[in-house]
Every structure is written in C-alpha cells, then in structure tokens.
Design an enzyme around this catalytic site. Sequence first.
Site, PDB file in Angstrom:
ATOM      1  N   TYR A 105      61.629 -15.838   9.080  1.00 32.86           N
ATOM      2  CA  TYR A 105      62.154 -15.609  10.440  1.00 32.86           C
ATOM      3  C   TYR A 105      62.947 -14.302  10.521  1.00 32.86           C
ATOM      4  O   TYR A 105      62.504 -13.281   9.994  1.00 32.86           O
ATOM      5  CB  TYR A 105      63.027 -16.786  10.886  1.00 32.86           C
ATOM      6  CG  TYR A 105      62.387 -18.121  10.699  1.00 32.86           C
ATOM      7  CD1 TYR A 105      61.146 -18.401  11.277  1.00 32.86           C
ATOM      8  CD2 TYR A 105      62.994 -19.120   9.961  1.00 32.86           C
ATOM      9  CE1 TYR A 105      60.550 -19.638  11.122  1.00 32.86           C
ATOM     10  CE2 TYR A 105      62.402 -20.367   9.815  1.00 32.86           C
ATOM     11  CZ  TYR A 105      61.190 -20.615  10.383  1.00 32.86           C
ATOM     12  OH  TYR A 105      60.605 -21.822  10.222  1.00 32.86           O
ATOM     13  N   VAL A 152      63.331 -26.681   7.829  1.00 32.59           N
ATOM     14  CA  VAL A 152      64.703 -27.108   8.128  1.00 32.59           C
ATOM     15  C   VAL A 152      65.168 -28.349   7.363  1.00 32.59           C
ATOM     16  O   VAL A 152      66.338 -28.699   7.436  1.00 32.59           O
ATOM     17  CB  VAL A 152      64.978 -27.357   9.632  1.00 32.59           C
ATOM     18  CG1 VAL A 152      65.118 -26.068  10.377  1.00 32.59           C
ATOM     19  CG2 VAL A 152      63.940 -28.258  10.233  1.00 32.59           C
ATOM     20  N   SER A 192      58.741 -26.669   8.634  1.00 32.55           N
ATOM     21  CA  SER A 192      58.031 -25.415   8.916  1.00 32.55           C
ATOM     22  C   SER A 192      57.192 -24.906   7.749  1.00 32.55           C
ATOM     23  O   SER A 192      56.407 -23.978   7.927  1.00 32.55           O
ATOM     24  CB  SER A 192      59.020 -24.331   9.332  1.00 32.55           C
ATOM     25  OG  SER A 192      59.439 -24.564  10.638  1.00 32.55           O
ATOM     26  N   LYS A 194      53.557 -24.678   8.379  1.00 31.14           N
ATOM     27  CA  LYS A 194      52.961 -23.671   9.268  1.00 31.14           C
ATOM     28  C   LYS A 194      51.916 -22.773   8.596  1.00 31.14           C
ATOM     29  O   LYS A 194      50.839 -22.561   9.156  1.00 31.14           O
ATOM     30  CB  LYS A 194      54.063 -22.826   9.914  1.00 31.14           C
ATOM     31  CG  LYS A 194      54.931 -23.618  10.904  1.00 31.14           C
ATOM     32  CD  LYS A 194      56.147 -22.807  11.344  1.00 31.14           C
ATOM     33  CE  LYS A 194      57.031 -23.580  12.306  1.00 31.14           C
ATOM     34  NZ  LYS A 194      58.288 -22.847  12.608  1.00 31.14           N
ATOM     35  N   TYR A 204      52.374 -31.418  16.628  1.00 39.29           N
ATOM     36  CA  TYR A 204      53.060 -30.417  15.800  1.00 39.29           C
ATOM     37  C   TYR A 204      54.257 -31.050  15.079  1.00 39.29           C
ATOM     38  O   TYR A 204      54.489 -30.796  13.894  1.00 39.29           O
ATOM     39  CB  TYR A 204      53.498 -29.236  16.685  1.00 39.29           C
ATOM     40  CG  TYR A 204      54.608 -28.417  16.082  1.00 39.29           C
ATOM     41  CD1 TYR A 204      54.360 -27.546  15.023  1.00 39.29           C
ATOM     42  CD2 TYR A 204      55.926 -28.548  16.536  1.00 39.29           C
ATOM     43  CE1 TYR A 204      55.397 -26.822  14.445  1.00 39.29           C
ATOM     44  CE2 TYR A 204      56.955 -27.833  15.966  1.00 39.29           C
ATOM     45  CZ  TYR A 204      56.695 -26.980  14.918  1.00 39.29           C
ATOM     46  OH  TYR A 204      57.709 -26.271  14.331  1.00 39.29           O
TER      47      TYR A 204
HETATM   48  N1  GLN Z   1      60.081 -29.370  13.125  1.00 38.85           N
HETATM   49  C1  GLN Z   1      61.013 -28.278  13.147  1.00 38.85           C
HETATM   50  C2  GLN Z   1      61.068 -27.664  14.536  1.00 38.85           C
HETATM   51  O1  GLN Z   1      60.036 -27.472  15.117  1.00 38.85           O
HETATM   52  C3  GLN Z   1      60.594 -27.256  12.141  1.00 38.85           C
HETATM   53  C4  GLN Z   1      61.469 -26.020  12.172  1.00 38.85           C
HETATM   54  C5  GLN Z   1      61.691 -25.421  10.816  1.00 38.85           C
HETATM   55  O2  GLN Z   1      61.464 -26.046   9.801  1.00 38.85           O
HETATM   56  N2  GLN Z   1      62.227 -24.243  10.788  1.00 38.85           N
HETATM   57  O3  GLN Z   1      62.089 -27.355  15.058  1.00 38.85           O
END
Ligand code: GLN
Length: 424
Positions: free
Chosen positions: A241, A259, A64, A67, A189
Amino acid sequence: MKTPVPDYLQHVLSACDANQKGQLANYIPELAQANPNRLALALATIDGTIYAAGDADVEFTIQSMSKPFAYALAIQTHGLQAVLEKVGVEPSGEAFNQISLDAEHAIPKNPMINSGAITTHSLLPYKKTVSRAEHLRRFLSELAGRELKFDEQVYASEVATAFRNRSIGYMLRTVGVLDQDPEDIVDGYIRQCAILVTVKDLARIASVFANGGVDARTGKRVLERSIVRQVLSVMMSCGMYDAAGDWLTSVGIPAKSGVAGGILGILPAQVGIAVFSPKLDTHGNSVRGVEIFERLSQDMGLHLMEGTPSAQTIVQSRYVVGECIVYELRGVLQFTESEMLLRILQDEAKGKAPILLDLTHLTLIHDVGARMLFEGVKRLKEDGHVLKVVDTERILSDVQIKGHKRCVVDQPLAQVLASYTASP
Ligand code: GLN
C-alpha cells in the site's frame, strides 16, 4: 549435523518478540479479539522444503494476502488484457481502503487495494454451484497442499461491518467497472479474505510462485511464468500500500500484507516467506512482520535489487582432446553468461577442428541463453568448425532445440569424443 536454518529463524523471532507496538485491526470486530502475542515465521525453498518457528501451526485469516492469488486466477481465467481493462497496475500511494479510481481511466488503480481487489474478485471463475470465493479456496488449497477452510466467524463479523467496502462496491457499480450486484461481489470478496491459513501454508504457496509457477513437490505447472511475473511485479509496486516505497528500499522482496497480521513475501528463484503477528502499523501492515522481513532481507542478502552476481565461470574449462576442442560450461545460462560465453568463443581461431560445447554441468538455460548459444554455434560453423552441443542431461527444451537438432547430441561427452578420436 543439523542445519542451522530453524535456529536462525527462532533467533530472528526472539529478537523481535519484545516489540509490542501497533494496534489490532479494530474495524473488524472479530480481528480485534485476536491474541496480540502470536508470532510465527516460515520459509519455504523452491524445492518445497519448509522451515518454521513460533506459532507456525496457528491458523489466521488470509485477508489481503488473498489479493495476489485472486489476481493470478483472474488472469488465468480471462487473460491479462481483459483484466487490465478492469484494473490497472499503478501504485496508488493511498490507504488500502481508499474509495478512489484512476483519474485517467476510471478504473481501480491496482489489484492490491480494496477497490481493485473487489473488481478482481468479480473476475474469478464462477458457477451457480461453486462461488468465486470457493474457486479461490480450491486454488489456494492446491497450492498449499492441504484443504483450507473459511473462518465463518471472521467472515460474518466483517460482513456485518463492511460499510466501507460496500461503498467501494457501489462506487464501482456506478461507474460500470462492476456489472454485477455489488452486494454479492463485496460479500464474496469478504469471504475470500476469510480463508484460514498458517505461515507454513503461505510460505509453501509463495514458494510455488518463487519457482516460476511450478509446484516442485508435484512437478506440476500451476501457473504460466508470465502470470507469475505479472503478479510479482504488482506485489512489488503496490503490495504494501502506501508503505510500498519504504518496503521496496528496506526489504526489497515482492510482498503482500493482510490485516489479520500476516505478511507474505516471494523472492523469485529463491524462497517464499511468511510471518504472522497481529498488531498493525498505521498502513495496516504487521509491525513485527515488517521488522522480521527487514532482518531477514539484511541477514540473508535477499533484497531483489542486490541481484544475483552472474557466474563468472560460465566456461568451467577449455581443453583439447586429439583434434577436438571442448568447452565445459557450468551454472546458469542467461543473457549475461551467454554474452560472456560468446565473447570467449570469438577468440577461437578459424579452422576445421570440431568444437564440443558440453552442457552437462549447466543447471538452467533460459530461452535467451539457448538462442545466443545456437547463434554462436552458427557463427563458429561459418568459420569452418564442426560443432556439437553435448546435452547429456537434456537440459535444452524441445522448443529451444527446434531448428538446431542436427548439432545436439545426448550421449556422454566421452562417447562423443571417442567418435572423433577413434582411429579409422
Ligand atoms: N478484508 C479486509 C478488508 O477488505 C482486508 C484488508 C487487508 O487485509 N488489508 O478491509
């Protein structure tokens, strides 16, 4: 002498090493296999110097943390307004993979949660031969100063189990936020999330944003300042988040987690910071990563809301040579310093004496600083003075000088003074 900064980073890592709390991301099988003991920290200054400690050369997937950069690239491609029509900027207070939309506008709440990030991915530049994820990989490689790769295993592992993200994709397609095939967009994505980075790469990328979009190593402007500001604002309010409020109060640095265990932080005009430790808390943020950021923020006074105290000494000195009055300015000229400067200048008595405003020792003039400076010049002229702005280092930009060229000189102060004091 050796700078103590690397020792300090090592010290912070050692202090957090014992914390074994948290869980590996288990919904992506390949990430569930990660070495939970990895621990790394890197810090990059805005001039491009990188300090690192721990497993700083170990690659992991960006997840993430891609993003905010996809958001930046989407804005650069389509303009902010077009992006805002598809993705909002409100904190959701929900988990990152919540299947939800903003109730009022029926678009994803922000680009940091998955629904917003999947939509943002659809807005990346695209050619038949160059995928959206590849465009982002190239963009991040440029910022990192090296060719980054995809982790094909992590990608395949997530694609095979991405039921939730597919649900989000189909939901977005149903309401018309996506107008392409949701399978393709979700696949892209997930590929974007599988770009491999080290903490050093992340800190370096972050430092370009901290530097307002200019890569200090190449001198190249990679992003407009307004895009950087937009991205940092959204990171600050939505990047962590449903832990965003906790993070804002205890750390106070615009940040984004992933993550795989990375967290990257961008402190405007100061530093880019990245940590890596795979075990996550219930929000999906690295446990030791959060702890490290809390320490760094406290130890180094990095909380954004502490602000930077204004340079109380914007006027370094005022002296008189012959009939000339010289104001030697020092530091950064933003609103607060300009206000102070104008307050000092208003005590200058009316008269014909030449006033020289010496900018040689200023490090930066913001546009508002330039506007206020020239307004002061105008008002002093109205009082009868002759005004010269001495800009030997050419710190004023062409745009800032526009309309005021006649009162700006770029000779050294001594020369300007000599032209006034030389006897006829
Ligand atoms: N690729 C992971 C997902 O879409 C990324 C989520 C994250 O890093 N919080 O679930």
